[in-house]
Design a protein around this motif. Structure first.
Motif, PDB file in Angstrom:
ATOM      1  N   LEU A  80       0.814  -1.215   0.000  1.00 27.65           N
ATOM      2  CA  LEU A  80       0.000   0.000   0.000  1.00 27.65           C
ATOM      3  C   LEU A  80       0.848   1.265   0.000  1.00 27.65           C
ATOM      4  CD1 LEU A  80      -2.817  -1.112   2.481  1.00 27.65           C
ATOM      5  CD2 LEU A  80      -2.913  -1.036  -0.021  1.00 27.65           C
ATOM      6  N   PHE A  81       2.090   1.178   0.451  1.00 26.17           N
ATOM      7  CA  PHE A  81       2.989   2.330   0.327  1.00 26.17           C
ATOM      8  C   PHE A  81       3.163   2.704  -1.145  1.00 26.17           C
ATOM      9  CE2 PHE A  81       4.594   0.958   4.571  1.00 26.17           C
ATOM     10  CZ  PHE A  81       4.466   2.177   5.231  1.00 26.17           C
ATOM     11  N   GLU A  82       3.185   1.699  -2.013  1.00 23.06           N
ATOM     12  CA  GLU A  82       3.361   1.947  -3.446  1.00 23.06           C
ATOM     13  C   GLU A  82       2.121   2.601  -4.049  1.00 23.06           C
ATOM     14  OE1 GLU A  82       6.341   1.456  -4.378  1.00 23.06           O
ATOM     15  OE2 GLU A  82       6.878   0.346  -2.569  1.00 23.06           O
ATOM     16  N   TYR A  83       1.000   2.495  -3.350  1.00 23.65           N
ATOM     17  CA  TYR A  83      -0.236   3.129  -3.806  1.00 23.65           C
ATOM     18  C   TYR A  83      -0.467   4.452  -3.086  1.00 23.65           C
ATOM     19  CZ  TYR A  83      -1.511  -0.896  -6.599  1.00 23.65           C
ATOM     20  OH  TYR A  83      -1.537  -1.883  -7.573  1.00 23.65           O
ATOM     21  N   ASN A  84       0.631   5.003  -2.577  1.00 24.04           N
ATOM     22  CA  ASN A  84       0.611   6.383  -2.099  1.00 24.04           C
ATOM     23  C   ASN A  84      -0.188   6.584  -0.812  1.00 24.04           C
ATOM     24  OD1 ASN A  84       1.689   8.914  -2.574  1.00 24.04           O
ATOM     25  ND2 ASN A  84      -0.154   9.668  -3.551  1.00 24.04           N
ATOM     26  N   LEU A  85      -0.283   5.541   0.017  1.00 31.08           N
ATOM     27  CA  LEU A  85      -0.965   5.671   1.293  1.00 31.08           C
ATOM     28  C   LEU A  85       0.069   5.876   2.402  1.00 31.08           C
ATOM     29  CD1 LEU A  85      -3.752   2.933   1.118  1.00 31.08           C
ATOM     30  CD2 LEU A  85      -3.712   5.224   0.114  1.00 31.08           C
ATOM     31  N   PRO A  86      -0.193   6.776   3.352  1.00 36.63           N
ATOM     32  CA  PRO A  86       0.763   7.023   4.433  1.00 36.63           C
ATOM     33  C   PRO A  86       0.771   5.883   5.455  1.00 36.63           C
ATOM     34  CG  PRO A  86      -1.214   8.347   4.756  1.00 36.63           C
ATOM     35  CD  PRO A  86      -1.360   7.669   3.422  1.00 36.63           C
ATOM     36  N   GLY A  87       1.868   5.791   6.196  1.00 35.50           N
ATOM     37  CA  GLY A  87       2.001   4.733   7.192  1.00 35.50           C
ATOM     38  C   GLY A  87       0.904   4.765   8.236  1.00 35.50           C
ATOM     39  N   THR A  88       0.452   5.959   8.617  1.00 33.48           N
ATOM     40  CA  THR A  88      -0.615   6.066   9.620  1.00 33.48           C
ATOM     41  C   THR A  88      -1.888   5.388   9.133  1.00 33.48           C
ATOM     42  OG1 THR A  88      -1.185   8.243   8.697  1.00 33.48           O
ATOM     43  CG2 THR A  88       0.231   8.204  10.639  1.00 33.48           C
ATOM     44  N   LEU A  89      -2.197   5.548   7.854  1.00 37.52           N
ATOM     45  CA  LEU A  89      -3.388   4.923   7.274  1.00 37.52           C
ATOM     46  C   LEU A  89      -3.200   3.416   7.142  1.00 37.52           C
ATOM     47  CD1 LEU A  89      -6.097   4.797   5.837  1.00 37.52           C
ATOM     48  CD2 LEU A  89      -5.010   5.727   3.792  1.00 37.52           C
ATOM     49  N   ILE A  90      -2.012   2.990   6.700  1.00 37.54           N
ATOM     50  CA  ILE A  90      -1.746   1.559   6.536  1.00 37.54           C
ATOM     51  C   ILE A  90      -1.833   0.843   7.878  1.00 37.54           C
ATOM     52  CG2 ILE A  90      -0.003  -0.140   5.837  1.00 37.54           C
ATOM     53  CD1 ILE A  90       0.965   1.958   3.780  1.00 37.54           C
ATOM     54  N   ASN A  91      -1.345   1.486   8.943  1.00 39.51           N
ATOM     55  CA  ASN A  91      -1.444   0.887  10.279  1.00 39.51           C
ATOM     56  C   ASN A  91      -2.895   0.707  10.710  1.00 39.51           C
ATOM     57  OD1 ASN A  91       1.282   0.471  10.928  1.00 39.51           O
ATOM     58  ND2 ASN A  91       1.555   2.630  11.432  1.00 39.51           N
ATOM     59  N   LYS A  92      -3.754   1.641  10.325  1.00 37.91           N
ATOM     60  CA  LYS A  92      -5.180   1.495  10.642  1.00 37.91           C
ATOM     61  C   LYS A  92      -5.794   0.336   9.863  1.00 37.91           C
ATOM     62  CE  LYS A  92      -5.956   6.423  11.643  1.00 37.91           C
ATOM     63  NZ  LYS A  92      -6.644   7.665  11.193  1.00 37.91           N
ATOM     64  N   LEU A  93      -5.435   0.225   8.585  1.00 38.82           N
ATOM     65  CA  LEU A  93      -6.035  -0.801   7.732  1.00 38.82           C
ATOM     66  C   LEU A  93      -5.534  -2.203   8.068  1.00 38.82           C
ATOM     67  CD1 LEU A  93      -5.882   1.000   4.249  1.00 38.82           C
ATOM     68  CD2 LEU A  93      -7.931   0.602   5.623  1.00 38.82           C
ATOM     69  N   GLN A  94      -4.262  -2.320   8.473  1.00 34.65           N
ATOM     70  CA  GLN A  94      -3.674  -3.649   8.591  1.00 34.65           C
ATOM     71  C   GLN A  94      -4.308  -4.496   9.711  1.00 34.65           C
ATOM     72  OE1 GLN A  94       0.532  -3.665   9.287  1.00 34.65           O
ATOM     73  NE2 GLN A  94       0.393  -2.814  11.348  1.00 34.65           N
ATOM     74  N   SER A  95      -4.930  -3.835  10.695  1.00 37.95           N
ATOM     75  CA  SER A  95      -5.589  -4.608  11.751  1.00 37.95           C
ATOM     76  C   SER A  95      -6.849  -5.294  11.231  1.00 37.95           C
ATOM     77  CB  SER A  95      -5.936  -3.693  12.933  1.00 37.95           C
ATOM     78  OG  SER A  95      -6.802  -2.648  12.533  1.00 37.95           O
ATOM     79  N   TYR A  96      -7.318  -4.881  10.049  1.00 35.55           N
ATOM     80  CA  TYR A  96      -8.504  -5.487   9.440  1.00 35.55           C
ATOM     81  C   TYR A  96      -8.150  -6.471   8.331  1.00 35.55           C
ATOM     82  CZ  TYR A  96     -11.125  -1.768  11.799  1.00 35.55           C
ATOM     83  OH  TYR A  96     -11.670  -0.927  12.737  1.00 35.55           O
ATOM     84  N   ILE A  97      -6.866  -6.572   7.992  1.00 33.74           N
ATOM     85  CA  ILE A  97      -6.440  -7.395   6.855  1.00 33.74           C
ATOM     86  C   ILE A  97      -5.606  -8.568   7.367  1.00 33.74           C
ATOM     87  CG2 ILE A  97      -5.162  -7.434   4.677  1.00 33.74           C
ATOM     88  CD1 ILE A  97      -5.642  -4.385   4.513  1.00 33.74           C
ATOM     89  N   PRO A  98      -6.050  -9.807   7.173  1.00 37.11           N
ATOM     90  CA  PRO A  98      -5.281 -10.966   7.643  1.00 37.11           C
ATOM     91  C   PRO A  98      -3.870 -10.986   7.048  1.00 37.11           C
ATOM     92  CG  PRO A  98      -7.496 -11.621   6.965  1.00 37.11           C
ATOM     93  CD  PRO A  98      -7.323 -10.193   6.538  1.00 37.11           C
ATOM     94  N   LYS A  99      -2.918 -11.446   7.834  1.00 40.31           N
ATOM     95  CA  LYS A  99      -1.526 -11.468   7.389  1.00 40.31           C
ATOM     96  C   LYS A  99      -1.288 -12.450   6.246  1.00 40.31           C
ATOM     97  CE  LYS A  99       0.537 -10.076  11.814  1.00 40.31           C
ATOM     98  NZ  LYS A  99       1.486 -10.452  12.891  1.00 40.31           N
ATOM     99  N   ASP A 100      -2.183 -13.434   6.105  1.00 34.31           N
ATOM    100  CA  ASP A 100      -1.963 -14.444   5.060  1.00 34.31           C
ATOM    101  C   ASP A 100      -2.577 -14.063   3.710  1.00 34.31           C
ATOM    102  OD1 ASP A 100      -4.598 -14.680   5.794  1.00 34.31           O
ATOM    103  OD2 ASP A 100      -4.576 -16.859   6.045  1.00 34.31           O
TER     104      ASP A 100
END
Length: 717
Positions: free
Chosen positions: A662-682
């Protein structure tokens, strides 16, 4: 004569039959000469810029002239104000209508180039900024004639812009933005040269596109010339793809290159915008403050138009923008207000600092664009500028090579890149080429605060082909049959390297001598201190990074050998850029900085470190050092260490590996940290965006308006 006619067109109350016929005569006198063809076309551009002044009986004359020079995009745009086309003219116009991109008409020379490309001709195109080279790329992709397309651009900012323009084709192609992503049947690879060299699993490349191809040349003093040459050579050697090289203001390439690679060098000055020069501010200023006051008064006079100001460095751009805010505040009853506040303003206040200078700039319709700022911020600022939501853009050399934007006005304020390197004629042409915008500003104005550099021709030598001179790092990449001068001491020295070591040095694509020296030191130390996994101790990190610093030809005015391991260690412990900013702030306060200066200097410093060191150089060095210690360990019969985890964590901002895409899609780390808790690691990284769309994660309550805007724009939700 051309200038006289242009002035008459600009100043006339009406462009009547007499003036129109006179203009046509001058046009015909100069259009057939290749040296004056561009200036002759300016007559047509100025007429279009004053189209409401053209009398009814003169309209057919100008319609014919516009059609004759191939300005089909304008012929379509102004069709309601121009004469009805004859059948033959209509047939010619439709010939220039894009078959693939909706509501797009190509101009004459775009069409020529596109026909060559789709008919499998290697093309090297040198054309002005306003030529529309990015449209050529889109047309080629829209044709769907190529299964695997590699686009190499010099900056992540440019790649991000290209990705957003091409997202409409994501049903036809799989987009590869990272070295780790899996390929599909049809792929578009959007990569920097460094990432091309790092990626080892290209299956096939049918078309190679290199944007800003002048960066191949060592004559441009670009430290990344070698890596671009390596990328070009390796891809061509492996897959023999058709290639398209794009760049501005190039006179020629290495003698014999076009013949060997069956390429056509196409050089043109063709442009659908005209430029005007204003040299009234070229003079000696007693003080910097005096020059700044002249600049700020000019900017206020241009407040209803969009203006880009060229500055020598990020610090200079930020300082000037900040001082312009203060100047605006000092002017009575002057406030540049928004009808609607920009969502980025709230995000900055809540995630960086309410006291960062950028906040006040944005509140006054002022943007800053430089290489040190986070990508999502600069991308948003460019979007706001292109949408007319901000009027001023203080830029560094990113205006030359890192961003696709243009404006009604360009101000050539500083005469250097950095402190000492003078802007040459090539750079100046690229700066002024941003004045005017195709289909929007027909005439752009350049305000010069410095003398125009002496005109000189720009030749692009291609070191992997020319090989005189050639670096060790590039030479070691070539196969024996590709080396032109096999009996030089340099070539003999490279040939004498053991094959297994040679492959290692070649794959790492950094200093050959530096790697050889590190291998020697690691062996002498019996790898003492180099065998570790996961997170290293400070001493282990210090040993590795300082050895890399000493041997990889590092040049930095803002980082030191001792500071680097210290700041990397701090980052690994805190996993927070904001924490580093706070530490830098406390240190600067202890050194006597006032609060405002400490805040801005700390943010600037850490953002620059993040961009230059954390997002690329440190992970690259760690991966190279990892490969070297593995090689020595295998030779000594010792179990090797593994630096890959810490390298990936630093590069990806300590997010989960799959969501780092998601960094490559121009999203900031703060936003990615919010999203990743909803996205399974696998969830595989190629499926992360599909998962976000499917589960409508844009609707979660934690997201701010700015973050939702970024998701909508970049993920097309």
């Amino acid at each position: 004569m051309i200038n006289e006619i242009v002035e008459k067109i600009k100043n006339a109350e009406k462009i009547d039959l007499s003036l129109s016929l006179a203009a046509v005569k001058v046009f015909n006198d100069y259009y057939q000469d290749s040296q004056t063809k561009k200036e002759a076309c300016d007559i047509v551009i100025y007429a279009l810029n004053n189209i409401d002044k053209i009398t009814k009986e003169s309209i057919p004359i100008w319609t014919d002239l516009i059609e004759s020079v191939g300005f089909y995009p304008y012929l379509n745009k102004y069709s309601a104000k121009l004469a009805k086309l004859s059948l033959s003219e209509k047939i010619r116009q439709m010939h220039f209508k894009s078959d693939k991109v909706e509501n797009i008409f190509l101009h004459d020379e775009q069409k020529y180039c596109l026909d060559k490309i789709v008919n499998r001709k290697n093309m090297i195109i040198s054309a002005p900024t306003s030529f529309g080279k990015s449209l050529l790329i889109e047309e080629v992709i829209a044709s769907k004639k190529f299964n695997n397309i590699l686009i190499i651009q010099p900056t992540l900012a440019l790649l991000d812009e290209t990705r957003r323009k091409l997202t409409k084709y994501n049903n036809d192609y799989n987009f590869i933005l990272k070295t780790s992503q899996e390929c599909s049947t049809k792929n578009i690879f959007l990569l920097t040269a460094e990432r091309v060299v790092e990626r080892k699993n290209f299956k096939s490349i049918d078309l190679l596109i290199i944007d800003e191809f002048y960066k191949l040349s060592e004559n441009r003093d670009d430290e990344r010339s070698d890596i671009l040459n390596i990328a070009f050579f390796q891809i061509y050697k492996s897959f023999k793809p058709q290639f398209l090289l794009l760049g501005p203001n190039i006179e020629k390439v290495s003698d014999g290159f076009c013949e060997k690679y069956n390429a056509e060098f196409f050089k043109t000055k063709y442009s659908l915008v005209a430029n005007e020069m204003d040299n009234t501010n070229i003079k000696s200023y007693k003080t910097a403050d005096e020059k700044e006051t002249v600049l700020f008064d000019l900017l206020l006079n241009l407040k209803n138009e969009q203006t880009i100001i060229y500055c020598s460095s990020p610090l200079k751009a930020q300082r000037l923008a900040n001082k312009f805010v203060e100047y605006i505040s000092s002017c009575n009853n002057l406030k540049l207000e928004f009808t609607q506040p920009l969502p980025l303003i709230d995000w900055i206040a809540n995630n960086i600092s309410r006291e960062w200078f950028m906040l006040d700039c944005l509140l006054n319709k002022i943007g800053v664009h430089d290489g040190s700022l986070p990508k999502h911020i600069t991308s948003s600022i460019i979007r706001y500028f292109n949408e007319g939501k901000i009027n001023y853009l203080f830029c560094t050399s990113t205006i030359i090579e890192g961003v696709n934007t243009s404006a009604k006005n360009i101000i050539f304020y500083d005469k250097t890149k950095g402190k000492n390197k003078k802007i040459d004629y090539f750079d100046y042409c690229n700066i002024k080429g941003r004045a005017g915008r195709l289909m929007q500003h027909l005439v752009g104005k350049i305000y010069n605060f410095n003398s125009i550099p002496e005109e000189e021709l720009t030749d692009v030598n291609i070191p992997f082909f020319q090989q005189n001179p050639i670096s060790d790092e590039l030479l070691i990449t070539l196969d024996e049959e590709d080396i032109k001068y096999p009996n030089t001491p340099q070539a003999i020295s490279i040939r004498q390297i053991e094959p297994n070591i040679k492959k290692l040095l070649k794959d790492n694509a950094v200093s050959v001598k530096g790697q050889q020296n590190i291998l020697k030191i690691m062996t002498e130390l019996n790898l003492n201190g180099f065998i570790w996994n996961g997170f290293p101790t400070y001493d282990q990190l210090k040993l590795v990074l300082e050895l890399a610093w000493d041997n990889f030809n590092n040049q930095s005015s803002t980082m030191t050998k001792t500071k680097l391991p210290y700041i990397v260690n701090k980052y690994c412990k805190s996993k927070s850029i904001i924490s580093l900013i706070k530490n830098a702030y406390n240190y600067k306060i202890s050194r006597g900085y006032d609060r405002k200066r400490a805040i801005n200097a700390s943010i600037q410093e850490i953002f620059q470190i993040q961009k230059h060191w954390f997002e690329y150089k440190v992970p690259k060095w760690l991966n190279v050092m990892d490969s070297l210690q593995r090689f020595v360990a295998n030779k000594l019969g010792i179990k090797p260490g593994d630096y890959s985890y810490i390298a990936n964590q630093i590069e990806n901002g300590f997010t989960n590996e799959n969501v780092s895409i998601l960094f490559e899609y121009n999203l900031p780390g703060t936003l990615i940290n919010k999203l990743q808790s909803y996205i399974p690691k696998d969830i595989p990284e190629n499926d992360v965006i599909k998962y976000i769309k499917k589960h409508n994660l844009i609707s979660i309550n934690l997201l701010t308006q700015y973050e939702k805007d970024l998701i909508k724009e970049n993920l097309l939700i």
